[in-house]
Design a protein around this motif. Sequence first.
Motif, PDB file in Angstrom:
ATOM      1  N   LYS A   1       0.824  -1.213   0.000  1.00  0.00           N
ATOM      2  CA  LYS A   1       0.000   0.000   0.000  1.00  0.00           C
ATOM      3  C   LYS A   1       0.856   1.259   0.000  1.00  0.00           C
ATOM      4  CE  LYS A   1      -4.148   1.725   0.023  1.00  0.00           C
ATOM      5  NZ  LYS A   1      -5.079   1.450  -1.106  1.00  0.00           N
TER       6      LYS A   1
ATOM      7  N   LEU B   1      -1.398  -0.005  -4.289  1.00  0.00           N
ATOM      8  CA  LEU B   1      -2.269  -1.085  -4.732  1.00  0.00           C
ATOM      9  C   LEU B   1      -3.033  -1.697  -3.558  1.00  0.00           C
ATOM     10  CD1 LEU B   1       0.212  -2.828  -7.206  1.00  0.00           C
ATOM     11  CD2 LEU B   1      -1.707  -1.337  -7.818  1.00  0.00           C
ATOM     12  N   ASN B   2      -4.130  -2.371  -3.876  1.00  0.00           N
ATOM     13  CA  ASN B   2      -4.985  -2.974  -2.852  1.00  0.00           C
ATOM     14  C   ASN B   2      -4.445  -4.350  -2.452  1.00  0.00           C
ATOM     15  OD1 ASN B   2      -6.991  -3.929  -1.214  1.00  0.00           O
ATOM     16  ND2 ASN B   2      -8.645  -3.713  -2.705  1.00  0.00           N
TER      17      ASN B   2
ATOM     18  N   GLN C   1      -6.811  -7.448  -3.027  1.00  0.00           N
ATOM     19  CA  GLN C   1      -6.858  -7.955  -4.398  1.00  0.00           C
ATOM     20  C   GLN C   1      -5.705  -8.913  -4.665  1.00  0.00           C
ATOM     21  OE1 GLN C   1      -9.825  -7.635  -5.687  1.00  0.00           O
ATOM     22  NE2 GLN C   1      -9.107  -7.251  -7.745  1.00  0.00           N
TER      23      GLN C   1
ATOM     24  N   LYS D   1       5.068  -1.639 -10.763  1.00  0.00           N
ATOM     25  CA  LYS D   1       4.341  -0.352 -10.685  1.00  0.00           C
ATOM     26  C   LYS D   1       5.307   0.815 -10.783  1.00  0.00           C
ATOM     27  CE  LYS D   1       0.676   2.223  -9.942  1.00  0.00           C
ATOM     28  NZ  LYS D   1       0.547   2.833  -8.659  1.00  0.00           N
TER      29      LYS D   1
ATOM     30  N   VAL E   1      -2.630  -1.926 -14.379  1.00  0.00           N
ATOM     31  CA  VAL E   1      -3.425  -1.664 -13.187  1.00  0.00           C
ATOM     32  C   VAL E   1      -4.850  -2.174 -13.353  1.00  0.00           C
ATOM     33  CG1 VAL E   1      -4.241   0.127 -11.605  1.00  0.00           C
ATOM     34  CG2 VAL E   1      -1.994   0.341 -12.647  1.00  0.00           C
ATOM     35  N   GLU E   2      -5.379  -2.094 -14.573  1.00  0.00           N
ATOM     36  CA  GLU E   2      -6.748  -2.575 -14.802  1.00  0.00           C
ATOM     37  C   GLU E   2      -6.844  -4.080 -14.533  1.00  0.00           C
ATOM     38  OE1 GLU E   2      -8.016  -1.529 -18.681  1.00  0.00           O
ATOM     39  OE2 GLU E   2      -8.013   0.631 -18.313  1.00  0.00           O
TER      40      GLU E   2
ATOM     41  N   ASN F   1      -6.720  -4.665 -10.752  1.00  0.00           N
ATOM     42  CA  ASN F   1      -7.928  -4.267 -10.032  1.00  0.00           C
ATOM     43  C   ASN F   1      -9.174  -4.980 -10.521  1.00  0.00           C
ATOM     44  OD1 ASN F   1      -6.590  -2.413  -8.344  1.00  0.00           O
ATOM     45  ND2 ASN F   1      -6.699  -0.821  -9.923  1.00  0.00           N
ATOM     46  N   ASP F   2      -9.052  -5.853 -11.519  1.00  0.00           N
ATOM     47  CA  ASP F   2     -10.210  -6.541 -12.062  1.00  0.00           C
ATOM     48  C   ASP F   2     -10.693  -7.610 -11.084  1.00  0.00           C
ATOM     49  OD1 ASP F   2     -12.180  -7.648 -13.561  1.00  0.00           O
ATOM     50  OD2 ASP F   2     -10.859  -8.562 -15.066  1.00  0.00           O
ATOM     51  N   ALA F   3     -11.703  -7.240 -10.322  1.00  0.00           N
ATOM     52  CA  ALA F   3     -12.208  -8.170  -9.302  1.00  0.00           C
ATOM     53  C   ALA F   3     -13.006  -9.300  -9.916  1.00  0.00           C
ATOM     54  CB  ALA F   3     -13.082  -7.415  -8.305  1.00  0.00           C
TER      55      ALA F   3
END
Length: 436
Positions: free
Chosen positions: A249, A254-255, A258, A407, A414-415, A418-420
């Motif tokens: 973080k 970033l999360n 995820q 990063k 990034v997409e 973050n694609d859950a």
Amino acid sequence: MGLTKKIVLAMIAGIAVGLICNVLNTSQVLGAGVTGFINNYLTNGLFDIIGRIFIASLKLMVVPLVLVSLICGSCALSEGSRVGVLAGKTVLLYLVTTAAAISLALLLAIVIQPGAGMEGIAGDAAFEPQPSPPLSEVLINIFPTNPVDAMAKGNMLQIIVFALLMGYAISRSGKPGQRIAGFFNDLNDVIMRMVGVLMAFAPYGVFALLATKIASLGFDAILQLMKYFMVVLAALLLHAFGVYSILLKLLSGLNPVQLFKKMRPAMVFAFSTASSAATIPVTLSTVEKRLGVDNKVASFTIPLGATINMDGTAIMQGVATVFISQLYGIEIGLMGYLTVILTATLASVGTAGVPGVGLIMLAMVLQQVGLPLEGIAIVMGVDRLLDMVRTAVNITGDSVVSAIVAKSEGALNVETFNDANYSSVANGSEGRQAAS
């Protein structure tokens, strides 16, 4: 039957046999002749011999494993386009996470004291501790004057420095260096096979070591080992879900949730195999396809991490060192703890990603701070279970560092990260491979 099942069964059998021998020895039902046979020919005879031989075999592998693995690793690190900012960031992050891991482990072990009140478990073996040298002397002695002498004496810090220097020189020596590098790569394969042969006998060693210890200790030893087990497990979980989350973080934004969700297949595979090296294909595919890390970054950070990023092993070494020092009533002091942090951090570079090598590295750390190697026999019974957890932690650290470096280098989609709704069906055969 896989090695994991064999060692678990050997551990259970060793505990059971040890408890039976303990009960028979402590009860007054049997005569002196039977109890004498159990003590002289089983627990202190056959089982003790097998256990001692296995410990000696572990010590045998320390020097060649560290030397050759480090030379091969530093060769690969120094050649071609791998040298530069990318390599510097990756190595620095791996070393920082390892230092944080062992510091956390030492802190938890010192606070909880899993070995306190267990002095009797060490047996009657006489041991005279040597005073720990000051940190300044430790730093000076890192640099060898005679590498052959360092290998003969098992001075691991000097061996590490020599191996790194030699690996760097080989990568800069053109065709002669390529020939030498090929030799060391072949030698590394042979040594890995030797480790595999040794680990094939691990179930027998675990059985003998546990049977010997439990026979003389009884039920209390299991409870105390469970305390050690829980301290190591707590440190592993805190490092995986705490330290890694904070680093990810802070350094990338970033999360972390995820990342943990998408790395679950690789983590499960690593847990089942207990081998970072065996998990490389799965980890690499997952990091690229699920996290969106560019191949030019992942193809470097993941294999390198499987070689030098051994946070889980460092945690085990930290807790085990404190546990064994408390077990034998030996206070290693602040300088000793700092030496453990330094030694384990540097040693992580030479810890090969195969099951059981962490015990070899633990022998090196104990030697460095003057603790008896016999303590390995006590923690080894539960080590195989912990090995599975710490391997999952290791490959999680590899993925975190890969995401951070990618990063910072603009090499992360990034997409995709973050694609859950990522699914193996939606992403075709590549997705199925990453999720398998």
